[in-house]
Design a protein around this motif. Structure first.
Motif, PDB file in Angstrom:
ATOM      1  N   PRO A  54      13.242 -83.461 -18.123  1.00  0.00           N
ATOM      2  CA  PRO A  54      13.775 -83.549 -18.597  1.00  0.00           C
ATOM      3  C   PRO A  54      15.001 -84.814 -18.765  1.00  0.00           C
ATOM      4  CG  PRO A  54      14.078 -81.198 -17.438  1.00  0.00           C
ATOM      5  CD  PRO A  54      12.655 -82.117 -17.342  1.00  0.00           C
ATOM      6  N   LEU A  55      14.495 -85.649 -17.234  1.00  0.00           N
ATOM      7  CA  LEU A  55      14.498 -87.136 -17.254  1.00  0.00           C
ATOM      8  C   LEU A  55      14.380 -87.996 -18.299  1.00  0.00           C
ATOM      9  CD1 LEU A  55      16.128 -89.030 -15.702  1.00  0.00           C
ATOM     10  CD2 LEU A  55      14.145 -88.803 -14.098  1.00  0.00           C
ATOM     11  N   THR A  73      15.243 -84.539 -27.948  1.00  0.00           N
ATOM     12  CA  THR A  73      16.367 -83.658 -27.026  1.00  0.00           C
ATOM     13  C   THR A  73      15.617 -82.199 -27.645  1.00  0.00           C
ATOM     14  OG1 THR A  73      18.163 -83.556 -28.322  1.00  0.00           O
ATOM     15  CG2 THR A  73      17.722 -84.834 -26.022  1.00  0.00           C
ATOM     16  N   VAL A  74      15.779 -81.798 -29.221  1.00  0.00           N
ATOM     17  CA  VAL A  74      15.271 -80.806 -30.254  1.00  0.00           C
ATOM     18  C   VAL A  74      13.565 -80.438 -29.476  1.00  0.00           C
ATOM     19  CG1 VAL A  74      15.194 -79.164 -32.223  1.00  0.00           C
ATOM     20  CG2 VAL A  74      17.043 -80.859 -30.870  1.00  0.00           C
ATOM     21  N   GLY A  75      13.449 -81.541 -29.685  1.00  0.00           N
ATOM     22  CA  GLY A  75      11.824 -81.467 -29.495  1.00  0.00           C
ATOM     23  C   GLY A  75      11.718 -81.075 -28.151  1.00  0.00           C
ATOM     24  N   PHE A  76      11.538 -81.048 -26.902  1.00  0.00           N
ATOM     25  CA  PHE A  76      11.467 -80.608 -25.931  1.00  0.00           C
ATOM     26  C   PHE A  76      11.936 -80.142 -25.768  1.00  0.00           C
ATOM     27  CE2 PHE A  76      12.017 -81.047 -22.001  1.00  0.00           C
ATOM     28  CZ  PHE A  76      11.306 -81.178 -20.636  1.00  0.00           C
ATOM     29  N   ALA A  77      12.930 -78.816 -25.626  1.00  0.00           N
ATOM     30  CA  ALA A  77      13.983 -78.077 -25.652  1.00  0.00           C
ATOM     31  C   ALA A  77      13.138 -76.610 -26.122  1.00  0.00           C
ATOM     32  CB  ALA A  77      15.488 -77.987 -25.976  1.00  0.00           C
ATOM     33  N   ALA A  78      12.879 -76.984 -27.334  1.00  0.00           N
ATOM     34  CA  ALA A  78      12.147 -75.591 -28.223  1.00  0.00           C
ATOM     35  C   ALA A  78      10.574 -76.246 -28.281  1.00  0.00           C
ATOM     36  CB  ALA A  78      13.066 -76.204 -29.774  1.00  0.00           C
ATOM     37  N   ARG A 111       8.387 -67.067 -42.239  1.00  0.00           N
ATOM     38  CA  ARG A 111       9.128 -68.145 -42.060  1.00  0.00           C
ATOM     39  C   ARG A 111       9.529 -68.050 -40.155  1.00  0.00           C
ATOM     40  NH1 ARG A 111      13.778 -69.603 -46.095  1.00  0.00           N
ATOM     41  NH2 ARG A 111      13.356 -71.965 -44.922  1.00  0.00           N
ATOM     42  N   GLU A 112       9.806 -69.501 -39.486  1.00  0.00           N
ATOM     43  CA  GLU A 112      10.243 -69.265 -38.200  1.00  0.00           C
ATOM     44  C   GLU A 112      11.812 -69.908 -37.790  1.00  0.00           C
ATOM     45  OE1 GLU A 112       6.172 -70.193 -35.451  1.00  0.00           O
ATOM     46  OE2 GLU A 112       6.433 -71.320 -37.575  1.00  0.00           O
ATOM     47  N   VAL A 113      11.656 -69.392 -36.666  1.00  0.00           N
ATOM     48  CA  VAL A 113      13.637 -69.726 -36.032  1.00  0.00           C
ATOM     49  C   VAL A 113      13.302 -70.253 -34.504  1.00  0.00           C
ATOM     50  CG1 VAL A 113      15.604 -68.937 -35.529  1.00  0.00           C
ATOM     51  CG2 VAL A 113      14.730 -68.284 -37.636  1.00  0.00           C
ATOM     52  N   VAL A 114      13.993 -71.009 -33.847  1.00  0.00           N
ATOM     53  CA  VAL A 114      13.910 -71.043 -32.839  1.00  0.00           C
ATOM     54  C   VAL A 114      15.501 -71.595 -32.463  1.00  0.00           C
ATOM     55  CG1 VAL A 114      11.803 -72.433 -32.604  1.00  0.00           C
ATOM     56  CG2 VAL A 114      14.014 -73.636 -32.533  1.00  0.00           C
ATOM     57  N   THR A 115      15.728 -70.856 -31.318  1.00  0.00           N
ATOM     58  CA  THR A 115      16.687 -71.039 -30.385  1.00  0.00           C
ATOM     59  C   THR A 115      17.134 -71.643 -28.956  1.00  0.00           C
ATOM     60  OG1 THR A 115      16.783 -69.082 -29.190  1.00  0.00           O
ATOM     61  CG2 THR A 115      18.031 -69.080 -31.364  1.00  0.00           C
ATOM     62  N   ILE A 116      18.215 -72.550 -29.195  1.00  0.00           N
ATOM     63  CA  ILE A 116      18.044 -74.068 -27.888  1.00  0.00           C
ATOM     64  C   ILE A 116      18.980 -73.513 -27.590  1.00  0.00           C
ATOM     65  CG2 ILE A 116      18.335 -75.994 -26.872  1.00  0.00           C
ATOM     66  CD1 ILE A 116      16.154 -77.034 -29.604  1.00  0.00           C
ATOM     67  N   GLU A 117      19.018 -73.433 -25.817  1.00  0.00           N
ATOM     68  CA  GLU A 117      20.842 -73.521 -25.715  1.00  0.00           C
ATOM     69  C   GLU A 117      20.583 -73.873 -24.436  1.00  0.00           C
ATOM     70  OE1 GLU A 117      22.286 -70.515 -24.930  1.00  0.00           O
ATOM     71  OE2 GLU A 117      21.406 -68.940 -26.511  1.00  0.00           O
ATOM     72  N   SER A 118      21.457 -75.112 -24.834  1.00  0.00           N
ATOM     73  CA  SER A 118      22.129 -76.286 -23.573  1.00  0.00           C
ATOM     74  C   SER A 118      23.292 -77.069 -24.811  1.00  0.00           C
ATOM     75  CB  SER A 118      20.745 -77.655 -23.852  1.00  0.00           C
ATOM     76  OG  SER A 118      21.194 -78.430 -23.858  1.00  0.00           O
ATOM     77  N   LEU A 175       4.149 -93.237 -23.550  1.00  0.00           N
ATOM     78  CA  LEU A 175       4.439 -91.804 -24.366  1.00  0.00           C
ATOM     79  C   LEU A 175       4.541 -91.379 -25.990  1.00  0.00           C
ATOM     80  CD1 LEU A 175       7.963 -91.077 -22.479  1.00  0.00           C
ATOM     81  CD2 LEU A 175       5.461 -89.772 -21.596  1.00  0.00           C
ATOM     82  N   LEU A 176       3.537 -91.022 -26.169  1.00  0.00           N
ATOM     83  CA  LEU A 176       3.748 -90.366 -27.630  1.00  0.00           C
ATOM     84  C   LEU A 176       4.924 -89.176 -27.975  1.00  0.00           C
ATOM     85  CD1 LEU A 176      -0.232 -90.839 -27.948  1.00  0.00           C
ATOM     86  CD2 LEU A 176       1.367 -92.497 -27.883  1.00  0.00           C
ATOM     87  N   PRO A 177       4.607 -89.426 -29.633  1.00  0.00           N
ATOM     88  CA  PRO A 177       5.954 -89.009 -30.182  1.00  0.00           C
ATOM     89  C   PRO A 177       4.987 -86.797 -30.047  1.00  0.00           C
ATOM     90  CG  PRO A 177       5.951 -89.949 -31.765  1.00  0.00           C
ATOM     91  CD  PRO A 177       4.716 -90.305 -30.627  1.00  0.00           C
ATOM     92  N   TYR A 178       4.176 -86.818 -29.814  1.00  0.00           N
ATOM     93  CA  TYR A 178       3.897 -84.992 -29.284  1.00  0.00           C
ATOM     94  C   TYR A 178       3.862 -85.143 -27.972  1.00  0.00           C
ATOM     95  CZ  TYR A 178       0.431 -80.964 -30.289  1.00  0.00           C
ATOM     96  OH  TYR A 178       0.746 -79.631 -30.968  1.00  0.00           O
ATOM     97  N   SER A 179       4.566 -86.132 -27.126  1.00  0.00           N
ATOM     98  CA  SER A 179       4.180 -85.988 -25.503  1.00  0.00           C
ATOM     99  C   SER A 179       5.555 -85.165 -25.391  1.00  0.00           C
ATOM    100  CB  SER A 179       4.428 -87.227 -25.193  1.00  0.00           C
ATOM    101  OG  SER A 179       3.864 -88.202 -25.361  1.00  0.00           O
ATOM    102  N   LEU A 180       7.162 -84.955 -26.204  1.00  0.00           N
ATOM    103  CA  LEU A 180       7.567 -83.941 -26.667  1.00  0.00           C
ATOM    104  C   LEU A 180       6.643 -82.661 -26.526  1.00  0.00           C
ATOM    105  CD1 LEU A 180       9.914 -85.595 -29.020  1.00  0.00           C
ATOM    106  CD2 LEU A 180      10.868 -85.815 -26.781  1.00  0.00           C
TER     107      LEU A 180
END
Length: 186
Positions: free
Chosen positions: A2-3, A25-30, A68-75, A119-124
């Motif tokens: 997260p840091l 932040t969305v990519g990491f959290a979800a 179809r897919e849905v994701v939720t994030i609590e932040s 870090l690369l984008p896929y690192s998220l």
């Protein structure tokens, strides 16, 4: 971690890349794939307090299954960044407002300026899966959140990502920069 993600988002905000800050932040959290982030439309995002609900379009899984897919994030941080990015353009437009080929350029600019250019984008996705697994110690939870259909594939992916996380070394200057920019968001 997260840091790293919050540090990247804070640095991006300072450079005027609010769409980039929201998407990392969305990519990491979800635990999203880069292609899912770049296809995210403003009208596919709904907010309910600190909860963000995102409808995903044409993901790797949905193309195979026809669903179809849905994701939720609590932040509150992710919600705030995504609200700002969504407010900056037309309702039906993409959250990423720039030409697609600029995403890797912005990624490289932000990560190298923070000293984490490895870090690369896929690192998220990998980092999000690793962090979720370490935090909750539940392969089933992380597998569901990352939308893996095969437990065998998920186990290999997550265990490899967690093992590789031990090899990441960030020097003190980079860590200080990440902390500085992350604090600007929290």
């Amino acid at each position: 971690s997260p840091l790293m993600v919050l540090g990247m988002a804070g640095a991006a905000m300072e450079c005027g890349f609010d769409d980039f800050a929201a998407l990392v932040t969305v990519g990491f959290a979800a635990i999203l794939r880069t292609q899912d982030l770049l296809a995210m439309r403003r009208d596919d995002v709904k907010f309910a307090g600190a909860t963000t609900i995102i409808r995903l379009n044409k993901t790797k899984t949905s193309v195979r299954t026809g669903g179809r897919e849905v994701v939720t994030i609590e932040s509150t941080v992710v919600s705030s960044l995504l609200r700002q990015a969504c407010a900056a353009g037309p309702q039906r437009g993409l959250v990423w407002r720039r030409p697609l080929h600029q995403f890797p350029m912005v990624w490289r600019h932000v990560t190298t300026s923070l000293g984490v250019g490895f870090l690369l984008p896929y690192s998220l996705r990998r980092g999000g899966a690793s962090w979720d697994f370490i935090k909750f110690a539940s392969l089933d939870r992380t597998m569901e959140k990352g939308r893996w259909r095969s437990a065998k594939t998920a186990r290999i992916y997550i265990q490899t990502a967690v093992a590789e996380a031990f090899d990441i070394v960030v020097d003190e200057n980079s860590r200080a920069a990440l902390v500085h920019f992350a604090r600007a968001l929290t």
